[in-house]
Design an enzyme around this catalytic site. Structure first.
Site, PDB file in Angstrom:
ATOM      1  N   HIS A  17      48.474  52.611  37.569  1.00 38.44           N
ATOM      2  CA  HIS A  17      49.287  51.815  36.653  1.00 38.44           C
ATOM      3  C   HIS A  17      49.542  52.664  35.423  1.00 38.44           C
ATOM      4  O   HIS A  17      48.700  53.470  35.029  1.00 38.44           O
ATOM      5  CB  HIS A  17      48.469  50.569  36.267  1.00 38.44           C
TER       6      HIS A  17
ATOM      7  N   THR B  34      50.949  41.642  39.437  1.00 35.15           N
ATOM      8  CA  THR B  34      49.503  41.554  39.607  1.00 35.15           C
ATOM      9  C   THR B  34      48.988  40.131  39.464  1.00 35.15           C
ATOM     10  O   THR B  34      48.181  39.661  40.274  1.00 35.15           O
ATOM     11  CB  THR B  34      48.801  42.473  38.600  1.00 35.15           C
TER      12      THR B  34
ATOM     13  N   GLU C 183      45.289  47.722  42.815  1.00 28.07           N
ATOM     14  CA  GLU C 183      46.463  47.759  41.960  1.00 28.07           C
ATOM     15  C   GLU C 183      47.588  48.606  42.560  1.00 28.07           C
ATOM     16  O   GLU C 183      47.381  49.778  42.910  1.00 28.07           O
ATOM     17  CB  GLU C 183      46.091  48.319  40.577  1.00 28.07           C
TER      18      GLU C 183
ATOM     19  N   ASP D 258      47.540  44.329  45.476  1.00 30.00           N
ATOM     20  CA  ASP D 258      48.013  43.161  44.728  1.00 30.00           C
ATOM     21  C   ASP D 258      49.531  43.034  44.841  1.00 30.00           C
ATOM     22  O   ASP D 258      50.078  41.941  44.800  1.00 30.00           O
ATOM     23  CB  ASP D 258      47.566  43.213  43.262  1.00 30.00           C
ATOM     24  N   HIS D 259      50.201  44.166  45.040  1.00 30.00           N
ATOM     25  CA  HIS D 259      51.655  44.207  45.276  1.00 30.00           C
ATOM     26  C   HIS D 259      52.028  45.648  45.564  1.00 30.00           C
ATOM     27  O   HIS D 259      51.217  46.567  45.385  1.00 30.00           O
ATOM     28  CB  HIS D 259      52.445  43.683  44.069  1.00 30.00           C
TER      29      HIS D 259
END
Length: 659
Positions: free
Chosen positions: A438, A325, A285, A505-506
């Site tokens: 996150h 995501t 993440e 994921d990014h």
């Protein structure tokens, strides 16, 4: 002033009040965004453009007031019903505007993007989305603030109405007509936006060469309603056919007689592992490269992962096709960039059936571990519909307790996954998707004795890409989770025959100027730049590879390493094949941009205006305006168009074998 009709005076006052409100909101965004790359003096053009966008939105309200208010029953000064009607309309408009600005501020704080139609995606996972919002933001105070500000503005509109009603009008019928026409023309001009054949568009904000300047220019109404038009996707078959030879050349395959077939069989390649290795793919993440130790960040947030990279194969110029995501998981599993706008492909019923290379791992057990729920973004449908015999583990399948809206902690997710994998007798392909890096940046109580939080000055944090110590510590906690996972895995018999793959994921938007050329911040490359690591001690020799790579390359590379024959129907390539060409397709759905990273450059094209740009990714020097670089821009533009059209086509036409 006495010869100006009361209705016109009131409209002018109303417009001025809204303009002050909009300007204060723009200043607030500038202050809260804490962009060190720009001073207020450098944003004069952005603020002026923002003024034009604001006047457009305000004029859309004022023009109906002018037209309808001129009708006697709805006149705000000659009819009591008219006054009541317009006060109600203004009250609604004030609450609507303040609500939009509040959501816009939260949206920008979360994604560094002005509010756009993609926010509607969160309504489809309302429970999870609202849980995250509730845990991350002071919702009660925000609502009370909106209501208080709305009450104050409504009171002020009433005061202005009373003041204007006491004034006298000494003009004639002719002056009423002239005033009406003048006001109508001024509002009409502000709605059109400029002296040109074409009106002011939201995409004009991106002509300033910086996504941050574009964000300062836009207001939430312009960005939101302008992006609604992209909610329905399609593709051009003829363009797909025309682009096939170029796509095939760059992916190193020869197209078949079918100009719409991208499927090709790939034989095991020399140098692959012959031990039928287990695969553990970790989708990390928000694993933004510039925030990590591997890329020289002085805050040294990921020392353990850095040590893994020194023992494995690190691709240090890997890019996710896009930001988000759901889009990152999609690209990794299917090998196709998610170019849906504004919804993600995972939410589109017409795209749920997809081929994945994972199914070519015959006789492998398939696992997917997520700390929360895969009902989010319809990821469950994508996984269970497309991965054969998948063993799916979610928050209710673990003994560890849920810590926040995202489920159990990443550390416990890794340990729970390790317990399952340690029991396997057959080869396995396992995916572990993390979530702790996150909002709301939870560090579980059970880990706070061992995991020591860092504390840095605000200046140091913002200089090296972080907005707060909470965010920085959440990033460090991911490194803690990786360490705990590898310590546990090393004790199990599966470890010595396992390839561990880690990919973000990014990335995350922020100021990367201290570590990378300015284009990585201004053109938001940092939102897509992630580490890609293949770690298998004793099986893979350590390397740091600078080849430009993509998230869609992950599965073809894993398959190439694993000595299997597989059907590649993706836009990905085996990065360890010597014939591979390095490039990465990128897509920005929020700003409607496509592009390619290749060689020393990033090329981007705006889908609405077709405006193109070519910027250096290796230094801050402007790209020379000469024939050689014009040719580079042209070639990268043609490749971008081919990949974009192909991706749109493949989202609908990459079905599993036999479909």
């Amino acid at each position: 002033m006495s010869n100006i009709p009361k209705l016109i005076r009131w409209i002018l006052w109303t417009g001025l009040i809204f303009l002050i409100l909009f300007t204060l909101m723009r200043l607030g965004l500038f202050i809260l965004s804490d962009q060190q790359s720009y001073g207020l003096g450098q944003l004069g053009g952005a603020f002026f453009l923002g003024l034009r966008y604001d006047l457009r939105m305000i004029s859309i309200l004022l023009l109906p007031m002018l037209i309808l208010g001129s009708i006697p029953p709805l006149h705000p000064f000659t009819s009591k019903a008219g006054k009541k009607f317009w006060m109600t309309i203004l009250g609604i408009a004030v609450v609507f505007a303040l609500f939009f600005f509040s959501v816009d501020f939260a949206h920008y704080a979360y994604l560094e993007q002005r509010l756009n139609a993609s926010v509607l995606n969160y309504l489809e996972d309302a429970k999870i989305s609202m849980g995250m919002v509730w845990q991350s933001y002071p919702i009660v105070r925000m609502v009370l603030g909106v209501l208080l500000a709305a009450a104050l503005l409504i009171w002020f509109f009433n005061r202005v109405h009373k003041s204007v009603s006491k004034q006298t009008f000494t003009g004639t019928k002719r002056s009423r007509i002239v005033g009406f026409i003048a006001c109508f023309l001024v509002c009409g001009f502000f709605i059109f936006g400029k002296f040109s054949q074409y009106p002011l568009r939201w995409s004009d904000a991106f002509a300033q060469g910086s996504d941050y300047k574009a964000a300062v220019s836009l207001n939430p109404f312009e960005s939101f309603f302008s992006t609604l038009k992209f909610r329905h996707s399609t593709y051009d078959v003829q363009k797909v056919k025309e682009g096939m030879p170029l796509v095939g050349n760059n992916l190193h395959f020869t197209p078949t007689s079918d100009p719409l077939s991208f499927s090709r069989m790939v034989a095991p390649r020399p140098g692959a592992l012959t031990s039928k290795p287990n695969i553990v793919l970790v989708i990390c993440e928000s694993f933004s490269a510039y925030k990590s130790s591997m890329f020289g960040n002085p805050l040294n947030t990921t020392p353990f992962f850095d040590s893994l990279c020194r023992q494995g194969i690190l691709f240090d110029r890997c890019f996710t096709p896009t930001y988000g995501t759901a889009r990152g998981v999609w690209a990794t599993i299917t090998g196709i960039p998610d170019v849906e706008m504004p919804k993600t492909a995972s939410r589109n019923p017409g795209m749920v059936d997809q081929h994945t290379i994972i199914n070519n791992f015959n006789d492998y057990q398939k696992f997917y571990f997520l700390g929360g729920s895969t009902s989010w973004a319809n990821i469950r449908g994508v996984l269970t519909n497309n991965i054969d015999s998948l063993h799916l583990y979610e928050q209710d399948d673990y003994s560890a307790k849920k810590v926040d809206v995202w489920g159990i902690s990443d550390k416990n997710l890794f340990l729970e996954a390790n317990k399952v994998l340690a029991k396997q007798e057959k080869p396995f392909f396992a995916i572990i998707q993390t979530a702790d890096n996150h909002r709301p940046y939870t560090i579980p109580e059970e880990d706070q004795a061992e995991f020591k939080k860092g504390n840095y000055s605000h200046d140091s944090l913002t200089r090296y890409g972080f907005e707060s110590n909470e965010e920085m510590n959440a990033f460090r906690y991911t490194d803690f989770g990786y360490r705990k996972f590898m310590e546990a895995a090393r004790k199990e018999k599966y470890f010595n025959n396992t390839v561990f793959v880690f990919v973000g994921d990014h990335g995350i938007p922020g100021n990367a100027d201290a570590l990378f050329p300015h284009a990585w911040t201004a053109q938001r490359l940092n939102t897509m730049h992630v580490p890609l690591l293949f770690f298998a001690p004793g099986m893979l020799a350590p390397q740091r590879i600078h080849t430009i790579s993509s998230q869609v390359d992950v599965l073809p590379t894993i398959a190439g390493l694993s000595n299997i024959a597989y059907r590649n129907a993706t836009l990905g390539k085996d990065l360890l094949d010597s014939a591979t060409m390095g490039f990465a397709f990128v897509f920005d759905p929020d700003n409607s941009m496509t592009g390619v990273v290749k060689g020393e450059y990033l090329y981007r094209k705006q889908l609405v205006t077709k405006k193109e740009e070519l910027v250096s990714i290796i230094n801050n020097d402007p790209v020379p305006n000469d024939a050689a670089h014009a040719a580079i821009m042209h070639d990268m533009g043609v490749l971008t168009d081919a990949l974009y059209e192909t991706a749109k086509y493949m989202l609908f036409n990459n079905k599993k074998a036999g479909k």
